[in-house]
Scaffold this motif. Structure first.
Motif, mmCIF file in Angstrom:
data_model
loop_
_atom_site.group_PDB
_atom_site.id
_atom_site.type_symbol
_atom_site.label_atom_id
_atom_site.label_comp_id
_atom_site.label_asym_id
_atom_site.label_seq_id
_atom_site.Cartn_x
_atom_site.Cartn_y
_atom_site.Cartn_z
ATOM 1 N N ASP A 182 0.860 -1.182 0.000
ATOM 2 C CA ASP A 182 0.000 0.000 0.000
ATOM 3 C C ASP A 182 0.896 1.232 0.000
ATOM 4 O OD1 ASP A 182 -2.872 1.043 0.400
ATOM 5 O OD2 ASP A 182 -1.687 2.162 1.862
ATOM 6 N N THR B 150 -3.232 2.433 6.585
ATOM 7 C CA THR B 150 -3.681 1.038 6.559
ATOM 8 C C THR B 150 -3.061 0.195 7.669
ATOM 9 O OG1 THR B 150 -1.955 0.556 4.918
ATOM 10 C CG2 THR B 150 -4.161 1.015 4.082
ATOM 11 N N LYS C 299 -4.067 -3.752 8.248
ATOM 12 C CA LYS C 299 -3.077 -4.828 8.195
ATOM 13 C C LYS C 299 -3.177 -5.708 9.440
ATOM 14 C CE LYS C 299 1.899 -5.745 8.413
ATOM 15 N NZ LYS C 299 1.688 -6.688 9.535
ATOM 16 N N ASP D 152 -4.061 -9.681 9.661
ATOM 17 C CA ASP D 152 -3.114 -10.622 10.265
ATOM 18 C C ASP D 152 -3.737 -11.392 11.427
ATOM 19 O OD1 ASP D 152 -1.196 -9.849 8.464
ATOM 20 O OD2 ASP D 152 -0.083 -8.580 9.857
ATOM 21 N N ARG E 141 -1.805 -10.093 2.535
ATOM 22 C CA ARG E 141 -0.788 -9.487 3.382
ATOM 23 C C ARG E 141 -0.596 -8.038 2.912
ATOM 24 N NH1 ARG E 141 1.925 -14.127 5.414
ATOM 25 N NH2 ARG E 141 1.666 -15.958 4.078
ATOM 26 N N ILE E 142 -0.381 -7.126 3.848
ATOM 27 C CA ILE E 142 -0.198 -5.717 3.483
ATOM 28 C C ILE E 142 1.172 -5.242 3.948
ATOM 29 C CG2 ILE E 142 -0.987 -3.345 3.852
ATOM 30 C CD1 ILE E 142 -3.811 -4.364 4.120
ATOM 31 N N TYR E 143 1.880 -4.603 3.027
ATOM 32 C CA TYR E 143 3.100 -3.877 3.345
ATOM 33 C C TYR E 143 2.744 -2.387 3.336
ATOM 34 C CZ TYR E 143 6.117 -7.989 2.802
ATOM 35 O OH TYR E 143 6.724 -9.213 2.955
ATOM 36 N N PRO E 144 2.472 -1.795 4.505
ATOM 37 C CA PRO E 144 1.997 -0.412 4.529
ATOM 38 C C PRO E 144 3.135 0.606 4.455
ATOM 39 C CG PRO E 144 1.995 -1.313 6.742
ATOM 40 C CD PRO E 144 2.479 -2.417 5.833
#
Length: 444
Positions: free
Chosen positions: A130, A135, A139, A143, A151-154
């Motif tokens: 993102d 976010t 996230k 999780d 999966r989010i990489y903010p």
């Protein structure tokens, strides 16, 4: 005597507790996917493979794996097994109209985002980066299992200068030169941040890292969706860019930069930025410079194929200019052998377009082979996510099918290396979607 007896009792009790804990420990769940053709990142599938999943990781890959008791069997039926797709330039917060973005409350935005991430997952995306938005809580909710999504990489809020790409104030808004004006809702809600000078940029980057950013995003040039900045301008001084880079590198991660033009790209690269977002208006010399410096190119096509709802004519004009630059960007990349190209859409303010996000695969066929596009959407994008280093919340390999990698997997009806358009119909052709060893869809 009493001391010896007490010690013996304590030792016995401790032994019983340990044995009981071992006896009641739940075994890892096992899935055995039988008879699939594995996409391994090359231009051919590996036929007739079995893949054993234990817990959330791939345990074994072979042409004939025997099933142990308690293992759930998934009959692949000679279909394609692919890593989950990864999109690295996404805007999870904001998939609503411009009017709603500027008028709605944060809770409504969060409810919409919880639907958006489910749409991504059902299109086959098991991980996202993102690149502008608050976010962090979303996230965490994914999780912890409260929300279904990738999966989010903010990145946290995109950091911009006054009059930069994240400054969405209108002409009617008061000046903030003396600190008496107000910021737009996206700044107030933590989706964007305006910072001027080294101290403010440092503080903005550090605040995002405090909240859990896996990487930092800055704007180093104009954008199509912002009001005040033409595409040709350069934003942030070298000192300001280095401030963000220093803050990120001190935490073991990196900075990505929104920028279209060559001068801005050179300034970003010269001052430590590792990933260039867009680059639609780049010249060949600068693209060769990026290749020499081992910089990631993170381009998008989908967002430029339509004028986003709510754009003014000035914004639409910039948007058309950005689209016109894509052919030169990709043709030059092919010409010079640029390999570090990632996958993403940049779609914002359009939930219907998110439903059609997999059209990005087909849009890229004008310049790339099906195998190249599949690699961009899997292993390449995973390698870019891994640049977050010590801040990487998901340390096992992604974007690949190998022992020890996360069990983020898709079973596809058909071979995307032969016909990548099958991915534009995920409801029909994505027969199984697994993330972290959990099945979210199975219509086999």
């Amino acid at each position: 005597m009493l001391k010896k007896w007490t010690s013996a009792v304590m030792l016995t009790a401790l032994t019983l507790l340990i044995n009981n804990a071992i006896a009641t420990e739940q075994p890892l769940h096992r899935y055995l996917i039988k008879n699939v053709n594995v996409y391994d990142g090359s231009d051919k599938l590996i036929p007739n493979q079995d893949v054993l999943i234990e817990g959330n990781l791939i345990k074994q890959i072979s042409d004939n794996i025997a099933a142990e008791n308690g293992t759930d069997i998934i009959e692949g039926g000679n279909k394609t097994l692919s890593p989950g797709f990864i999109a690295v330039h996404e805007h999870i917060i904001g998939q609503m109209s411009f009017g709603d973005i500027f008028t709605t409350d944060t809770r409504f935005a969060a409810y919409v985002a919880s639907s958006t991430v489910n749409t991504y997952l059902m299109n086959g995306y098991t991980a996202l980066r993102d690149v502008a938005g608050n976010t962090f809580s979303l996230k965490k909710a994914i999780d912890e299992g409260y929300v279904t999504g990738p999966r989010i990489y903010p990145s946290g809020p995109m950091i911009t200068q006054t009059s930069g790409h994240a400054d969405h104030r209108h002409a009617s808004d008061a000046s903030n030169v003396n600190g008496n004006g107000t910021w737009d809702p996206m700044v107030r809600n933590g989706d964007m941040v305006v910072a001027d000078g080294v101290p403010q940029v440092l503080k903005a980057a550090r605040e995002s890292l405090r909240q859990g950013a896996t990487q930092i995003k800055i704007a180093v040039g104009g954008g199509t969706g912002s009001y005040a900045d033409p595409l040709d301008v350069i934003e942030f001084t070298p000192e300001e860019i280095r401030a963000a880079v220093n803050a990120a590198s001190d935490w073991g991660t990196y900075v990505l930069a929104h920028v279209y033009n060559s001068d801005g790209i050179r300034r970003a690269v010269d001052n430590g930025v590792k990933s260039i977002e867009h680059a639609n208006l780049i010249d060949e010399e600068t693209l060769r410079y990026m290749k020499e410096k081992d910089i990631w190119l993170s381009p998008q096509v989908s967002v430029y194929t339509f004028i986003p709802k709510g754009y003014t004519e000035d914004q639409a004009k910039k948007h058309r200019a950005a689209y016109a630059g894509l052919d030169n960007l990709f043709s030059t990349a092919k010409k010079i052998g640029y390999k570090k190209i990632a996958f993403g859409s940049d779609i914002i303010t359009d939930p219907a377009a998110i439903e059609r996000i997999n059209e990005e695969f087909v849009h890229r066929t004008k310049w790339f082979s099906n195998a190249e596009i599949m690699q961009q959407a899997t292993a390449n994008s995973a390698a870019l996510l891994a640049l977050s280093g010590k801040r990487n919340p998901y340390p096992h390999p992604m974007g690949v099918i190998k022992v020890g990698a996360y069990a983020d997997l898709l079973i596809i009806d058909g071979n995307p290396l032969d016909d990548i358009s099958i991915l534009t119909k995920p409801k029909e052709n994505l027969k199984m979607i697994m993330k972290d060893g959990v099945i979210y869809k199975n219509t086999l």
